[in-house]
Write a protein that holds these residues in place. Sequence first.
Motif, PDB file in Angstrom:
ATOM      1  N   LEU A   1      15.609 -54.165  -5.387  1.00 10.23           N
ATOM      2  CA  LEU A   1      16.631 -55.093  -4.905  1.00 10.23           C
ATOM      3  C   LEU A   1      16.330 -55.501  -3.467  1.00 10.23           C
ATOM      4  N   PRO A   2      16.723 -56.733  -3.070  1.00 10.35           N
ATOM      5  CA  PRO A   2      16.485 -57.165  -1.695  1.00 10.35           C
ATOM      6  C   PRO A   2      17.365 -56.381  -0.728  1.00 10.35           C
ATOM      7  N   PRO A   3      16.913 -56.219   0.526  1.00 15.85           N
ATOM      8  CA  PRO A   3      17.730 -55.503   1.512  1.00 15.85           C
ATOM      9  C   PRO A   3      18.996 -56.278   1.849  1.00 15.85           C
ATOM     10  N   LEU A   4      20.026 -55.575   2.262  1.00 14.92           N
ATOM     11  CA  LEU A   4      21.293 -56.190   2.656  1.00 14.92           C
ATOM     12  C   LEU A   4      21.537 -55.912   4.132  1.00 14.92           C
ATOM     13  N   ARG A   5      22.108 -56.923   4.803  1.00 15.73           N
ATOM     14  CA  ARG A   5      22.515 -56.699   6.187  1.00 15.73           C
ATOM     15  C   ARG A   5      23.758 -55.806   6.208  1.00 15.73           C
ATOM     16  N   CYS A   6      23.804 -54.912   7.154  1.00 15.73           N
ATOM     17  CA  CYS A   6      24.981 -54.074   7.277  1.00 15.73           C
ATOM     18  C   CYS A   6      25.236 -53.785   8.745  1.00 15.73           C
ATOM     19  N   ALA A   7      26.439 -53.392   9.052  1.00 12.95           N
ATOM     20  CA  ALA A   7      26.811 -53.026  10.417  1.00 12.95           C
ATOM     21  C   ALA A   7      27.502 -51.679  10.392  1.00 12.95           C
ATOM     22  N   VAL A   8      27.239 -50.849  11.372  1.00 17.71           N
ATOM     23  CA  VAL A   8      27.872 -49.542  11.490  1.00 17.71           C
ATOM     24  C   VAL A   8      28.718 -49.541  12.754  1.00 17.71           C
ATOM     25  N   VAL A   9      30.013 -49.373  12.592  1.00 16.47           N
ATOM     26  CA  VAL A   9      30.913 -49.336  13.736  1.00 16.47           C
ATOM     27  C   VAL A   9      30.789 -47.991  14.438  1.00 16.47           C
ATOM     28  N   HIS A  10      30.584 -48.042  15.768  1.00 16.49           N
ATOM     29  CA  HIS A  10      30.498 -46.824  16.573  1.00 16.49           C
ATOM     30  C   HIS A  10      29.385 -45.903  16.030  1.00 16.49           C
ATOM     31  N   PRO A  11      28.137 -46.379  16.048  1.00 17.93           N
ATOM     32  CA  PRO A  11      27.031 -45.595  15.475  1.00 17.93           C
ATOM     33  C   PRO A  11      26.532 -44.519  16.428  1.00 17.93           C
ATOM     34  N   CYS A  12      27.354 -43.511  16.641  1.00 14.65           N
ATOM     35  CA  CYS A  12      27.045 -42.498  17.671  1.00 14.65           C
ATOM     36  C   CYS A  12      26.577 -41.181  17.094  1.00 14.65           C
ATOM     37  N   ASP A  13      25.734 -41.266  16.070  1.00 15.24           N
ATOM     38  CA  ASP A  13      25.084 -40.053  15.588  1.00 15.24           C
ATOM     39  C   ASP A  13      23.694 -40.422  15.147  1.00 15.24           C
ATOM     40  N   ALA A  14      22.841 -39.444  14.984  1.00 15.85           N
ATOM     41  CA  ALA A  14      21.421 -39.701  14.715  1.00 15.85           C
ATOM     42  C   ALA A  14      21.214 -40.474  13.429  1.00 15.85           C
ATOM     43  N   THR A  15      21.976 -40.153  12.376  1.00 16.17           N
ATOM     44  CA  THR A  15      21.804 -40.824  11.091  1.00 16.17           C
ATOM     45  C   THR A  15      22.138 -42.303  11.201  1.00 16.17           C
ATOM     46  N   SER A  16      23.247 -42.635  11.851  1.00 16.27           N
ATOM     47  CA  SER A  16      23.640 -44.036  11.994  1.00 16.27           C
ATOM     48  C   SER A  16      22.654 -44.807  12.849  1.00 16.27           C
ATOM     49  N   LEU A  17      22.176 -44.234  13.934  1.00 16.48           N
ATOM     50  CA  LEU A  17      21.227 -44.911  14.812  1.00 16.48           C
ATOM     51  C   LEU A  17      19.891 -45.140  14.126  1.00 16.48           C
ATOM     52  N   ALA A  18      19.531 -44.254  13.222  1.00 17.60           N
ATOM     53  CA  ALA A  18      18.254 -44.407  12.513  1.00 17.60           C
ATOM     54  C   ALA A  18      18.322 -45.512  11.474  1.00 17.60           C
TER      55      ALA A  18
END
Length: 208
Positions: A191-208
């Motif tokens: 499947l093609p990639p989807l754009r996404c946004a993470v609110v308050h990405p203040c942990d290693a998993t979200s930043l990666a």
Amino acid sequence: MSPAAEPAKSSSPAREEDALRFVRNRIFDEIAVGDRVSAQRTLTASDVQLFAVISGDDNPQQTDAGVGASSPLQGMFAHGMWGATLISGLLGTRLPGPGTIYMGQTLRFLAPVHVGDTLGIAVEVRARDPATRQLTLACTCRNQDGVVVIDGEATVIAPAERIVLPRATLPEVRLGDGDGVRRLLDAVRDLPPLRCAVVHPCDATSLA
């Protein structure tokens, strides 16, 4: 056996509905030697796996059907203390019920309980001490063939005051096969990639 020990077979629908909605105790003065309650439970593979998760006892001979098949006990079987928790459930919810203080428990594990076995669990009052409100109860688990798989004796202090509580709504627990992330990635690989946004990405998993 005391007539009050177990619900009468002719109990009304209203009484049965009430028992499903509420858990009630029996105070010491209402309990006599010979009073008895029982329940049934069929062991599933999920029971074995969930108990392994809770207890940390993940012995493959019990939790893996393939490994268990080559063991002397042949197949998946319950941890011994799984049966003990069924006994504890009767003491804590029915005889005496809420307010019971568990003082001691002896158990003998006489035969394995395999997946698919149906246990009849029973506790029966053998002795009572009015000075301390202490009860001694015989505890037994039998399989569908009538074989005693666990027996023992419990010592509890029965409640002195009436307790009636709404039954708790327990969470539904589902056990995965441990490979869910890989299967999910395989399913979306093309499947093609989807754009996404993470609110308050203040942990290693979200930043990666």
